[in-house]
Design a protein around this motif. Structure first.
Motif, short mmCIF file in Angstrom:
data_model
loop_
_atom_site.label_atom_id
_atom_site.label_comp_id
_atom_site.label_asym_id
_atom_site.label_seq_id
_atom_site.Cartn_x
_atom_site.Cartn_y
_atom_site.Cartn_z
N TRP A 26 -31.34 -4.84 1.85
CA TRP A 26 -30.07 -4.64 2.55
C TRP A 26 -28.93 -5.05 1.64
CZ3 TRP A 26 -28.68 -4.35 8.12
CH2 TRP A 26 -29.65 -3.66 8.84
N ILE A 27 -27.81 -4.36 1.81
CA ILE A 27 -26.60 -4.69 1.07
C ILE A 27 -26.03 -5.94 1.73
CG2 ILE A 27 -24.35 -3.86 0.29
CD1 ILE A 27 -26.88 -2.22 -0.65
N PRO A 34 -30.70 -0.18 3.11
CA PRO A 34 -30.77 0.40 1.77
C PRO A 34 -30.66 1.92 1.74
CG PRO A 34 -32.90 -0.45 2.42
CD PRO A 34 -31.93 -0.86 3.47
N LEU A 55 -16.82 0.75 -1.74
CA LEU A 55 -18.22 0.58 -1.38
C LEU A 55 -19.10 1.63 -2.06
CD1 LEU A 55 -20.28 -1.02 0.19
CD2 LEU A 55 -19.74 0.37 2.20
N ALA A 58 -19.53 0.72 -5.71
CA ALA A 58 -20.44 -0.42 -5.85
C ALA A 58 -21.89 0.00 -5.64
CB ALA A 58 -20.06 -1.51 -4.85
N LEU A 59 -22.14 0.79 -4.60
CA LEU A 59 -23.51 1.24 -4.32
C LEU A 59 -24.04 2.13 -5.45
CD1 LEU A 59 -23.15 2.06 -0.53
CD2 LEU A 59 -24.51 0.22 -1.52
N GLY A 62 -24.61 -0.03 -8.53
CA GLY A 62 -25.50 -1.18 -8.38
C GLY A 62 -24.81 -2.46 -8.77
N ASP A 64 -22.02 -5.65 -7.64
CA ASP A 64 -21.36 -6.37 -6.56
C ASP A 64 -19.87 -6.05 -6.58
OD1 ASP A 64 -23.85 -7.44 -6.35
OD2 ASP A 64 -23.29 -9.47 -6.93
N PHE A 68 -19.55 -7.44 -1.29
CA PHE A 68 -20.89 -6.92 -1.04
C PHE A 68 -21.77 -7.18 -2.26
CE2 PHE A 68 -18.23 -4.35 1.72
CZ PHE A 68 -18.97 -4.35 2.91
N THR A 69 -22.97 -7.70 -2.03
CA THR A 69 -23.96 -7.88 -3.07
C THR A 69 -24.87 -6.66 -3.03
OG1 THR A 69 -23.87 -10.27 -2.83
CG2 THR A 69 -25.80 -9.36 -3.95
N VAL A 70 -24.91 -5.93 -4.11
CA VAL A 70 -25.69 -4.69 -4.17
C VAL A 70 -26.88 -4.92 -5.09
CG1 VAL A 70 -25.60 -2.24 -4.77
CG2 VAL A 70 -23.57 -3.36 -3.82
N ARG A 74 -27.75 3.11 -6.13
CA ARG A 74 -28.23 4.11 -5.18
C ARG A 74 -27.41 5.38 -5.32
NH1 ARG A 74 -29.01 -0.77 -2.94
NH2 ARG A 74 -30.78 -1.06 -1.57
#
Length: 155
Positions: A26-27, A34, A55, A58-59, A62, A64, A68-70, A74
Motif C-alpha cells: 500500500w502507498i 498497490p 501523486l 510519485a507513483l 517510485g 516518495d 506519500f511513501t511509494v 507503478r
C-alpha cells in the motif's frame, strides 16, 4: 457468525476495526492500494489537478512525494477531464524537474479525455477504453499509423 457492518459508523468504530498495519504494497500512509482506480472529484479550484499530478509522478517514479511513501514504481494512467492536455503537461513538466526522467515511461496521459463527462455513458466508455489501452501500452519508440507518437497495444 459475522455481522454486517452498520451503514453509518463513527470514525472511532471504524478505527477499532481497522488493522494496525496496512497490507503490504500500500502507498503509505495506508491510503492507496498497490493497484486499482482512483477517482478524484471536488469543487473547482481546490487543487485536485495538482494533487493528482504530484501523486501520479510519485507513483510512476517510485519516489516518495507530498507525504506519500511509494514502495515501487507503478504504471499510472491519468485521465484529465477538465484541463487541456498542453496545460496539464506543462504542470507535469514543472513538477518533473525535481524527479528527472524517472516517471517518464510509467506515467501515461489520456490525450483525448478533456471535455468528456465521466458521469455520461460516453465519458465512462472513453475512460474504460483508455484504461484498456494503457494496460497493454508499449510506449518506447512507437509511431502509430498516423505518424504520431503513441502507445501500441501489448501483444
Amino acid at each position: 457468525m459475522k455481522m454486517n457492518p452498520p451503514a453509518v459508523a463513527s470514525l472511532a468504530q471504524l478505527l477499532r476495526e481497522q488493522p494496525a498495519d496496512p497490507p503490504l504494497g500500500w502507498i503509505e500512509p495506508g491510503l492507496l492500494p498497490p493497484q486499482g482506480i482512483l477517482f478524484l472529484g471536488g469543487e473547482p479550484k481546490i487543487g485536485k489537478s495538482l494533487l493528482v499530478a504530484n501523486l501520479a509522478l510519485a507513483l510512476a517514479a517510485g519516489t516518495d512525494r507530498v507525504g506519500f511513501t511509494v514502495p515501487a514504481a507503478r504504471r499510472v494512467l491519468v485521465c484529465q477531464f477538465e484541463l487541456p492536455v498542453p496545460h496539464f503537461v506543462s504542470r507535469l513538466a514543472a513538477m518533473r524537474r525535481a524527479l528527472g526522467p524517472a516517471a517518464d515511461e510509467n506515467l501515461l496521459v489520456d490525450t483525448r479525455a478533456a471535455g468528456h463527462l465521466l458521469s455520461a455513458p460516453q465519458g465512462l466508455q472513453h475512460f474504460l477504453n483508455a484504461a484498456r489501452q494503457a494496460a497493454g501500452c508499449r510506449c518506447r519508440n512507437y509511431r502509430n499509423d498516423r505518424g504520431s507518437e503513441g502507445c501500441s497495444p501489448g501483444r
